[in-house]
Each structure stands twice: as C-alpha cells, then as structure tokens.
Scaffold this motif. Structure first.
Motif, short mmCIF file in Angstrom:
data_model
loop_
_atom_site.label_atom_id
_atom_site.label_comp_id
_atom_site.label_asym_id
_atom_site.label_seq_id
_atom_site.Cartn_x
_atom_site.Cartn_y
_atom_site.Cartn_z
N GLU A 136 12.97 -12.06 46.94
CA GLU A 136 12.27 -13.11 47.45
C GLU A 136 11.28 -12.69 48.51
OE1 GLU A 136 13.93 -17.50 49.87
OE2 GLU A 136 15.19 -15.60 49.87
N ALA A 137 11.58 -11.69 49.40
CA ALA A 137 10.36 -11.31 50.19
C ALA A 137 9.27 -11.10 49.65
CB ALA A 137 11.03 -10.20 51.25
N ILE A 138 9.30 -10.16 48.54
CA ILE A 138 7.85 -9.84 47.84
C ILE A 138 7.49 -11.26 47.29
CG2 ILE A 138 7.31 -8.50 46.06
CD1 ILE A 138 9.43 -6.49 46.46
N ARG A 139 8.24 -11.89 46.81
CA ARG A 139 7.47 -13.06 46.11
C ARG A 139 6.83 -13.96 47.26
NH1 ARG A 139 11.62 -14.62 43.59
NH2 ARG A 139 12.70 -16.02 45.27
N ASN A 140 7.40 -14.12 48.66
CA ASN A 140 6.91 -14.92 49.59
C ASN A 140 5.56 -13.98 50.07
OD1 ASN A 140 8.95 -16.87 49.28
ND2 ASN A 140 10.19 -15.75 50.89
N LEU A 141 5.65 -12.84 49.88
CA LEU A 141 4.67 -12.00 50.72
C LEU A 141 3.43 -12.15 49.68
CD1 LEU A 141 3.35 -10.12 52.40
CD2 LEU A 141 4.12 -8.02 51.00
N LYS A 142 3.67 -12.22 48.14
CA LYS A 142 2.58 -12.52 47.26
C LYS A 142 1.85 -13.76 47.71
CE LYS A 142 4.34 -9.61 43.30
NZ LYS A 142 4.82 -9.81 41.88
N GLU A 143 2.81 -14.84 47.96
CA GLU A 143 2.13 -16.15 48.07
C GLU A 143 1.30 -16.02 49.40
OE1 GLU A 143 3.84 -20.59 48.94
OE2 GLU A 143 5.29 -19.27 48.41
N ALA A 144 1.90 -15.45 50.40
CA ALA A 144 0.97 -15.46 51.66
C ALA A 144 -0.24 -14.73 51.59
CB ALA A 144 2.15 -14.62 52.69
N ILE A 145 -0.32 -13.74 50.62
CA ILE A 145 -1.53 -12.91 50.44
C ILE A 145 -2.41 -14.02 49.60
CG2 ILE A 145 -2.53 -10.96 48.99
CD1 ILE A 145 -0.08 -9.40 49.65
N SER A 146 -2.28 -14.22 48.43
CA SER A 146 -2.82 -15.50 47.73
C SER A 146 -3.43 -16.50 48.71
CB SER A 146 -2.22 -16.05 46.71
OG SER A 146 -1.65 -15.10 45.68
N LEU A 147 -2.82 -17.09 49.66
CA LEU A 147 -2.97 -18.17 50.65
C LEU A 147 -4.21 -17.47 51.45
CD1 LEU A 147 0.22 -19.97 51.37
CD2 LEU A 147 -1.76 -20.86 49.89
N TYR A 148 -3.91 -16.14 52.13
CA TYR A 148 -4.74 -15.51 52.70
C TYR A 148 -6.30 -15.37 52.11
CZ TYR A 148 -7.17 -11.92 55.42
OH TYR A 148 -7.75 -11.18 56.08
N LEU A 149 -6.21 -14.91 50.80
CA LEU A 149 -7.45 -14.67 50.15
C LEU A 149 -8.33 -16.03 49.42
CD1 LEU A 149 -6.10 -11.63 47.92
CD2 LEU A 149 -7.53 -11.45 49.84
N GLU A 150 -7.64 -17.04 49.67
CA GLU A 150 -8.16 -18.11 49.27
C GLU A 150 -9.10 -18.58 50.38
OE1 GLU A 150 -5.14 -21.36 48.45
OE2 GLU A 150 -4.45 -20.47 46.64
N ASP A 151 -8.78 -18.23 51.61
CA ASP A 151 -9.80 -18.60 52.85
C ASP A 151 -11.20 -17.65 52.49
OD1 ASP A 151 -11.11 -18.82 55.13
OD2 ASP A 151 -9.23 -18.39 56.36
N GLU A 152 -12.41 -18.64 52.66
CA GLU A 152 -13.65 -18.13 52.37
C GLU A 152 -13.99 -16.92 53.51
OE1 GLU A 152 -16.30 -21.27 54.35
OE2 GLU A 152 -15.61 -21.95 52.66
N ASP A 153 -13.33 -17.13 54.53
CA ASP A 153 -13.41 -15.82 55.60
C ASP A 153 -12.74 -14.65 55.72
OD1 ASP A 153 -15.55 -17.58 56.62
OD2 ASP A 153 -14.30 -18.53 57.86
N ALA A 154 -12.11 -14.70 54.53
CA ALA A 154 -10.96 -13.52 54.23
C ALA A 154 -11.70 -12.25 54.22
CB ALA A 154 -10.11 -13.84 53.03
N LYS A 155 -11.17 -11.23 54.76
CA LYS A 155 -11.83 -9.91 54.70
C LYS A 155 -10.93 -9.08 53.69
CE LYS A 155 -14.98 -10.69 58.00
NZ LYS A 155 -15.68 -11.70 57.81
N ILE A 156 -11.42 -8.70 52.68
CA ILE A 156 -10.60 -7.86 51.79
C ILE A 156 -11.08 -6.42 52.22
CG2 ILE A 156 -10.26 -7.16 49.34
CD1 ILE A 156 -11.17 -10.05 48.79
N PRO A 157 -10.30 -5.73 52.72
CA PRO A 157 -10.50 -4.11 53.24
C PRO A 157 -10.67 -3.27 51.76
CG PRO A 157 -7.96 -4.45 52.98
CD PRO A 157 -8.70 -5.84 52.58
N LYS A 158 -11.61 -2.21 52.18
CA LYS A 158 -11.94 -1.34 51.33
C LYS A 158 -10.50 -0.71 50.89
CE LYS A 158 -16.25 -0.08 52.96
NZ LYS A 158 -17.29 1.25 53.44
N MET A 159 -10.36 -0.39 49.17
CA MET A 159 -9.35 0.10 48.69
C MET A 159 -9.37 1.38 48.46
SD MET A 159 -7.70 -2.68 49.23
CE MET A 159 -6.37 -3.03 48.11
N ASP A 160 -10.10 2.19 49.10
CA ASP A 160 -10.17 3.72 48.76
C ASP A 160 -9.00 4.27 49.40
OD1 ASP A 160 -10.91 3.12 51.39
OD2 ASP A 160 -12.79 4.57 51.53
N THR A 161 -8.27 3.97 50.22
CA THR A 161 -7.08 4.65 50.63
C THR A 161 -6.17 3.59 50.92
OG1 THR A 161 -7.49 4.41 53.01
CG2 THR A 161 -8.16 6.38 51.91
#
Length: 77
Positions: free
Chosen positions: A40-65
């Motif tokens: 449930e914690a992981i499912r809720n985190l996935k939803e929180a991440i999706s909502l965060y990324l829907e924001d047009e001002d969301a900053k996606i960090p570099k995924m090199d590390t």
C-alpha cells in the motif's frame, strides 16, 4: 488515431516501518507517502509521484545516478 508515447521513469523508494504505518519516501523527488502495508505504501507513493509529475513546473532530476541504500554493520563495545 492519435498515438501517445509512454515514457517509463524509475525512482527509488526507501521503505521503513514507523509505528502502525510503512513510510515510503522517494529521495530523488523529495516526496513521500505511507500505507498500512509495504504494498500500500508503494502504491500510494506511485500515485504521489504521478501527481507530482503532472504539474507543469515539476522538475525531473537527472537520472544518471541513483541513491544507494545498503546495510552497514558496526561493532559496538
């Protein structure tokens, strides 16, 4: 017919148990969620991440590390 390109992103989750709930922070985005079980914690985190990324001002960090989570053993006298 409109084809949408789906982009899959991967983020870290560090699950800890705090009293009755499992807490799941995502270090890369500095957001967290919780649930009554690990799943449930992981499912809720996935939803929180999706909502965060829907924001047009969301900053996606570099995924090199990625954060490294490991166990460190020390001797205590």
């Amino acid at each position: 017919m409109i084809l949408l390109k789906v982009i899959k992103l991967q983020f870290s989750a560090v699950i800890t148990k705090e009293e009755k709930f499992y807490v799941a922070p995502c270090p890369e985005l500095d957001i967290a969620s919780q649930g009554g079980s690990i799943e449930e914690a992981i499912r809720n985190l996935k939803e929180a991440i999706s909502l965060y990324l829907e924001d047009e001002d969301a900053k996606i960090p570099k995924m090199d590390t990625r954060p490294l989570v490991t166990i460190v053993e020390v001797d205590v006298d």
